[in-house]
Design an enzyme around this catalytic site. Sequence first.
Site, mmCIF file in Angstrom:
data_model
loop_
_atom_site.group_PDB
_atom_site.id
_atom_site.type_symbol
_atom_site.label_atom_id
_atom_site.label_comp_id
_atom_site.label_asym_id
_atom_site.label_seq_id
_atom_site.Cartn_x
_atom_site.Cartn_y
_atom_site.Cartn_z
ATOM 1 N N GLU A 131 -55.460 138.403 93.090
ATOM 2 C CA GLU A 131 -55.336 137.311 94.774
ATOM 3 C C GLU A 131 -54.486 136.853 94.769
ATOM 4 O O GLU A 131 -52.937 136.900 96.495
ATOM 5 C CB GLU A 131 -55.918 136.384 95.045
ATOM 6 C CG GLU A 131 -57.595 136.664 95.320
ATOM 7 C CD GLU A 131 -58.729 135.987 95.304
ATOM 8 O OE1 GLU A 131 -58.615 134.896 95.665
ATOM 9 O OE2 GLU A 131 -60.175 136.484 95.954
ATOM 10 N N TYR A 160 -44.946 139.798 79.455
ATOM 11 C CA TYR A 160 -45.863 140.746 81.025
ATOM 12 C C TYR A 160 -45.370 142.148 80.822
ATOM 13 O O TYR A 160 -46.237 143.001 80.455
ATOM 14 C CB TYR A 160 -45.871 140.047 81.959
ATOM 15 C CG TYR A 160 -46.763 139.205 81.862
ATOM 16 C CD1 TYR A 160 -48.002 138.993 81.812
ATOM 17 C CD2 TYR A 160 -46.414 137.746 82.326
ATOM 18 C CE1 TYR A 160 -49.435 138.285 81.345
ATOM 19 C CE2 TYR A 160 -47.732 136.455 82.349
ATOM 20 C CZ TYR A 160 -48.896 136.331 81.907
ATOM 21 O OH TYR A 160 -49.802 135.678 81.336
ATOM 22 N N ASP A 199 -50.437 120.041 84.397
ATOM 23 C CA ASP A 199 -50.553 120.908 84.754
ATOM 24 C C ASP A 199 -50.581 121.859 82.970
ATOM 25 O O ASP A 199 -49.586 122.097 83.104
ATOM 26 C CB ASP A 199 -49.929 122.490 86.504
ATOM 27 C CG ASP A 199 -49.943 123.714 86.373
ATOM 28 O OD1 ASP A 199 -51.124 123.959 85.340
ATOM 29 O OD2 ASP A 199 -49.236 124.605 86.867
ATOM 30 N N THR A 219 -52.507 124.983 89.243
ATOM 31 C CA THR A 219 -51.609 124.542 89.974
ATOM 32 C C THR A 219 -51.666 123.826 91.301
ATOM 33 O O THR A 219 -51.886 122.275 91.575
ATOM 34 C CB THR A 219 -50.488 125.411 90.712
ATOM 35 O OG1 THR A 219 -49.786 126.104 89.007
ATOM 36 C CG2 THR A 219 -49.225 124.900 90.986
ATOM 37 N N SER A 220 -52.856 124.657 91.618
ATOM 38 C CA SER A 220 -53.046 123.867 93.648
ATOM 39 C C SER A 220 -54.154 122.530 92.872
ATOM 40 O O SER A 220 -53.801 121.733 93.707
ATOM 41 C CB SER A 220 -54.552 125.085 93.869
ATOM 42 O OG SER A 220 -53.520 126.248 94.385
ATOM 43 N N ILE A 249 -55.437 131.747 83.195
ATOM 44 C CA ILE A 249 -54.491 131.550 84.157
ATOM 45 C C ILE A 249 -55.641 132.569 85.156
ATOM 46 O O ILE A 249 -56.507 133.235 85.109
ATOM 47 C CB ILE A 249 -53.737 133.494 83.184
ATOM 48 C CG1 ILE A 249 -52.972 132.599 82.437
ATOM 49 C CG2 ILE A 249 -53.196 134.079 83.149
ATOM 50 C CD1 ILE A 249 -52.628 133.802 81.433
ATOM 51 N N GLY A 250 -54.741 132.337 86.260
ATOM 52 C CA GLY A 250 -55.117 132.145 87.461
ATOM 53 C C GLY A 250 -55.994 131.708 87.869
ATOM 54 O O GLY A 250 -56.603 131.987 89.403
ATOM 55 N N LEU A 251 -56.909 130.945 87.564
ATOM 56 C CA LEU A 251 -58.138 129.915 88.138
ATOM 57 C C LEU A 251 -57.432 128.711 88.941
ATOM 58 O O LEU A 251 -58.445 128.415 90.097
ATOM 59 C CB LEU A 251 -58.994 129.283 86.932
ATOM 60 C CG LEU A 251 -59.518 130.676 86.239
ATOM 61 C CD1 LEU A 251 -60.568 130.062 85.674
ATOM 62 C CD2 LEU A 251 -60.260 131.014 87.264
#
Length: 218
Positions: free
Chosen positions: A149, A44, A84, A15-16, A10-12
């Site tokens: 971020e 969450y 993804d 998607t981008s 998660i977060g790495l």
Amino acid sequence: MVMIVVGGMIGLGKTSVATILGEHLKSDVFFEKVEGNDILPLFYTASPEEQEAKRYPFLLQLDFLQSRFKDIKRALVHPHNVLDRSIYEDWYFAKVNNDLGRISDIEFKLYEKLLDNMMEELDELPKKAPDLMIYLQGSFETVMSRIAERGRDFEQDDELCDYYYALWKDYDQWVMEQYKASEVLIINMDEMDVVNSKEDRETFIHQVDEVLTKMNLI
């Protein structure tokens, strides 16, 4: 036909990175269903008592499983396909939640039966597994920094730190020792900023093309 999945914590930046790959390969990208997912914020933010009563972890994994399966079937009609996260990683997330007691043993057995049935159905399709997983690897510090971020409110609670660590600590081992569905290209996100650095992005694209060429896929 080339099928690539982008995996990792998660977060790495899955998607981008998937978006960058899609543009490079001129492919549609099949994104993880995050926006508009009604269960995810509850997963969450719910208290342990609410989690126990409402079974949000189990419901979330079922939701991701069915959407991932649908995406795989849709992706197979395209010459190049970027997904993804993979259906194989969904199992890892479910297993971690089972180990943490957030998904019961009975629920996990049911989840595995559903997954097995889906994988049997994929056996009948022209391509049942990806050609390549691009695994985004990073330190726990990088993971936490990237989560902060991107600023999704429901991901920011300090109490989630233990959950993120439980996912992160065995992820590398799972990919390197248990994941057998495809070749794996590891991208170290501590050292590369594929999203914001043009130089790193070009290096990344070159690495992907080099692997696909060696596999005779481009």
